[in-house]
Design a protein around this motif. Structure first.
Motif, PDB file in Angstrom:
ATOM      1  N   ALA A   6     103.934 114.791 -31.243  1.00 46.70           N
ATOM      2  CA  ALA A   6     104.096 115.069 -29.832  1.00 46.70           C
ATOM      3  C   ALA A   6     105.620 114.956 -29.496  1.00 46.70           C
ATOM      4  O   ALA A   6     106.109 113.997 -29.424  1.00 46.70           O
ATOM      5  CB  ALA A   6     103.435 114.109 -29.003  1.00 46.70           C
ATOM      6  N   ALA A   8     107.799 114.705 -26.701  1.00 54.64           N
ATOM      7  CA  ALA A   8     107.942 114.427 -25.138  1.00 54.64           C
ATOM      8  C   ALA A   8     108.990 114.913 -24.514  1.00 54.64           C
ATOM      9  O   ALA A   8     109.099 115.396 -23.286  1.00 54.64           O
ATOM     10  CB  ALA A   8     107.975 112.948 -25.005  1.00 54.64           C
ATOM     11  N   GLN A  10     109.975 118.207 -25.060  1.00 52.81           N
ATOM     12  CA  GLN A  10     109.522 119.416 -24.584  1.00 52.81           C
ATOM     13  C   GLN A  10     108.360 119.706 -23.654  1.00 52.81           C
ATOM     14  O   GLN A  10     108.205 120.680 -23.006  1.00 52.81           O
ATOM     15  CB  GLN A  10     109.096 120.072 -26.087  1.00 52.81           C
ATOM     16  CG  GLN A  10     109.218 121.689 -26.135  1.00 52.81           C
ATOM     17  CD  GLN A  10     108.917 122.067 -27.450  1.00 52.81           C
ATOM     18  OE1 GLN A  10     109.595 121.434 -28.544  1.00 52.81           O
ATOM     19  NE2 GLN A  10     108.386 123.224 -27.720  1.00 52.81           N
ATOM     20  N   CYS A  11     107.721 118.221 -23.465  1.00 53.49           N
ATOM     21  CA  CYS A  11     106.357 118.141 -22.514  1.00 53.49           C
ATOM     22  C   CYS A  11     107.020 118.707 -21.089  1.00 53.49           C
ATOM     23  O   CYS A  11     107.964 118.352 -20.709  1.00 53.49           O
ATOM     24  CB  CYS A  11     105.744 117.062 -22.618  1.00 53.49           C
ATOM     25  SG  CYS A  11     104.509 116.528 -21.396  1.00 53.49           S
ATOM     26  N   SER A  13     104.565 118.217 -18.724  1.00 52.28           N
ATOM     27  CA  SER A  13     103.534 117.251 -17.809  1.00 52.28           C
ATOM     28  C   SER A  13     102.536 118.055 -17.296  1.00 52.28           C
ATOM     29  O   SER A  13     102.044 117.650 -16.286  1.00 52.28           O
ATOM     30  CB  SER A  13     104.435 116.659 -16.775  1.00 52.28           C
ATOM     31  OG  SER A  13     105.665 116.114 -17.489  1.00 52.28           O
ATOM     32  N   CYS A  17      96.698 118.283 -22.397  1.00 51.59           N
ATOM     33  CA  CYS A  17      96.225 117.431 -23.652  1.00 51.59           C
ATOM     34  C   CYS A  17      95.498 116.387 -23.132  1.00 51.59           C
ATOM     35  O   CYS A  17      94.170 115.905 -23.619  1.00 51.59           O
ATOM     36  CB  CYS A  17      97.408 116.983 -24.192  1.00 51.59           C
ATOM     37  SG  CYS A  17      98.598 116.263 -23.338  1.00 51.59           S
ATOM     38  N   GLN A  27      99.113 110.391 -20.269  1.00 52.51           N
ATOM     39  CA  GLN A  27     100.301 111.007 -19.387  1.00 52.51           C
ATOM     40  C   GLN A  27     101.078 109.551 -19.099  1.00 52.51           C
ATOM     41  O   GLN A  27     100.253 108.562 -18.649  1.00 52.51           O
ATOM     42  CB  GLN A  27     100.035 111.944 -18.361  1.00 52.51           C
ATOM     43  CG  GLN A  27      99.502 113.151 -18.822  1.00 52.51           C
ATOM     44  CD  GLN A  27      99.075 114.201 -17.553  1.00 52.51           C
ATOM     45  OE1 GLN A  27      98.156 114.188 -17.117  1.00 52.51           O
ATOM     46  NE2 GLN A  27     100.281 114.924 -17.325  1.00 52.51           N
ATOM     47  N   ARG A  33     104.779 112.874 -18.658  1.00 56.55           N
ATOM     48  CA  ARG A  33     104.842 113.292 -20.135  1.00 56.55           C
ATOM     49  C   ARG A  33     103.855 112.748 -20.907  1.00 56.55           C
ATOM     50  O   ARG A  33     103.343 111.657 -20.998  1.00 56.55           O
ATOM     51  CB  ARG A  33     106.286 112.938 -20.593  1.00 56.55           C
ATOM     52  CG  ARG A  33     107.456 113.857 -19.772  1.00 56.55           C
ATOM     53  CD  ARG A  33     108.710 113.935 -20.383  1.00 56.55           C
ATOM     54  NE  ARG A  33     109.685 114.263 -19.445  1.00 56.55           N
ATOM     55  CZ  ARG A  33     110.729 115.210 -19.825  1.00 56.55           C
ATOM     56  NH1 ARG A  33     110.876 115.234 -21.298  1.00 56.55           N
ATOM     57  NH2 ARG A  33     111.787 115.415 -18.808  1.00 56.55           N
ATOM     58  N   VAL A  34     103.585 113.459 -22.048  1.00 55.55           N
ATOM     59  CA  VAL A  34     102.521 113.047 -23.003  1.00 55.55           C
ATOM     60  C   VAL A  34     102.842 111.792 -23.580  1.00 55.55           C
ATOM     61  O   VAL A  34     103.840 111.525 -24.021  1.00 55.55           O
ATOM     62  CB  VAL A  34     102.381 114.316 -24.115  1.00 55.55           C
ATOM     63  CG1 VAL A  34     103.710 114.425 -24.803  1.00 55.55           C
ATOM     64  CG2 VAL A  34     101.135 114.146 -24.927  1.00 55.55           C
ATOM     65  N   CYS A  55      98.485 123.661 -25.266  1.00 57.18           N
ATOM     66  CA  CYS A  55      99.571 123.176 -24.768  1.00 57.18           C
ATOM     67  C   CYS A  55     100.617 124.078 -24.314  1.00 57.18           C
ATOM     68  O   CYS A  55     100.942 125.205 -25.042  1.00 57.18           O
ATOM     69  CB  CYS A  55     100.540 122.230 -25.455  1.00 57.18           C
ATOM     70  SG  CYS A  55     101.934 121.690 -24.933  1.00 57.18           S
ATOM     71  N   ALA A  59     104.438 121.560 -27.224  1.00 56.04           N
ATOM     72  CA  ALA A  59     105.053 120.325 -27.424  1.00 56.04           C
ATOM     73  C   ALA A  59     104.082 119.599 -28.564  1.00 56.04           C
ATOM     74  O   ALA A  59     104.744 118.474 -28.990  1.00 56.04           O
ATOM     75  CB  ALA A  59     105.175 119.666 -26.204  1.00 56.04           C
ATOM     76  N   LEU A  60     103.037 120.285 -28.911  1.00 51.35           N
ATOM     77  CA  LEU A  60     102.242 119.388 -30.244  1.00 51.35           C
ATOM     78  C   LEU A  60     101.850 120.229 -31.233  1.00 51.35           C
ATOM     79  O   LEU A  60     102.053 121.445 -31.047  1.00 51.35           O
ATOM     80  CB  LEU A  60     100.680 119.232 -29.035  1.00 51.35           C
ATOM     81  CG  LEU A  60     100.925 118.438 -27.749  1.00 51.35           C
ATOM     82  CD1 LEU A  60      99.329 118.821 -27.149  1.00 51.35           C
ATOM     83  CD2 LEU A  60     101.180 117.236 -28.006  1.00 51.35           C
TER      84      LEU A  60
END
Ligand code: SF4
Length: 65
Positions: A6, A8, A10-11, A13, A17, A27, A33-34, A55, A59-60
């Motif tokens: 993961a 984070a 790039q996440c 929010s 997921c 989160q 964020r993840v 996603c 990001a995953l």
């Protein structure tokens, strides 16, 4: 067995997921964020595969453990 990666940074929010695979993703309370709850997933764990696919920030990902 697969390793869950993961990113984070790039996440964005979205929370998809945590909704899709709540045993593996949460989160952050502050920024959403993840947060990984588990670093590995069974090969047949469709919830985790769905979360990776859904996603919106890409990001995953799953890698061989
Ligand atoms: S689905 Fe992707 S963008 Fe949304 S919270 Fe999870 S890692 Fe972040």
């Amino acid at each position: 067995m697969k390793r869950i990666i993961a990113d984070a940074e790039q996440c964005m929010s979205s929370g998809m997921c945590a909704l899709t695979a709540p045993d593996h993703f949460d989160q952050d309370d502050e920024d959403g964020r993840v947060v990984l709850l588990a670093e590995e997933a069974e090969d047949g764990d469709g919830d985790v595969a769905d979360a990776v696919r859904l996603c919106p920030a890409a990001a995953l990902r799953l890698e061989p453990a």
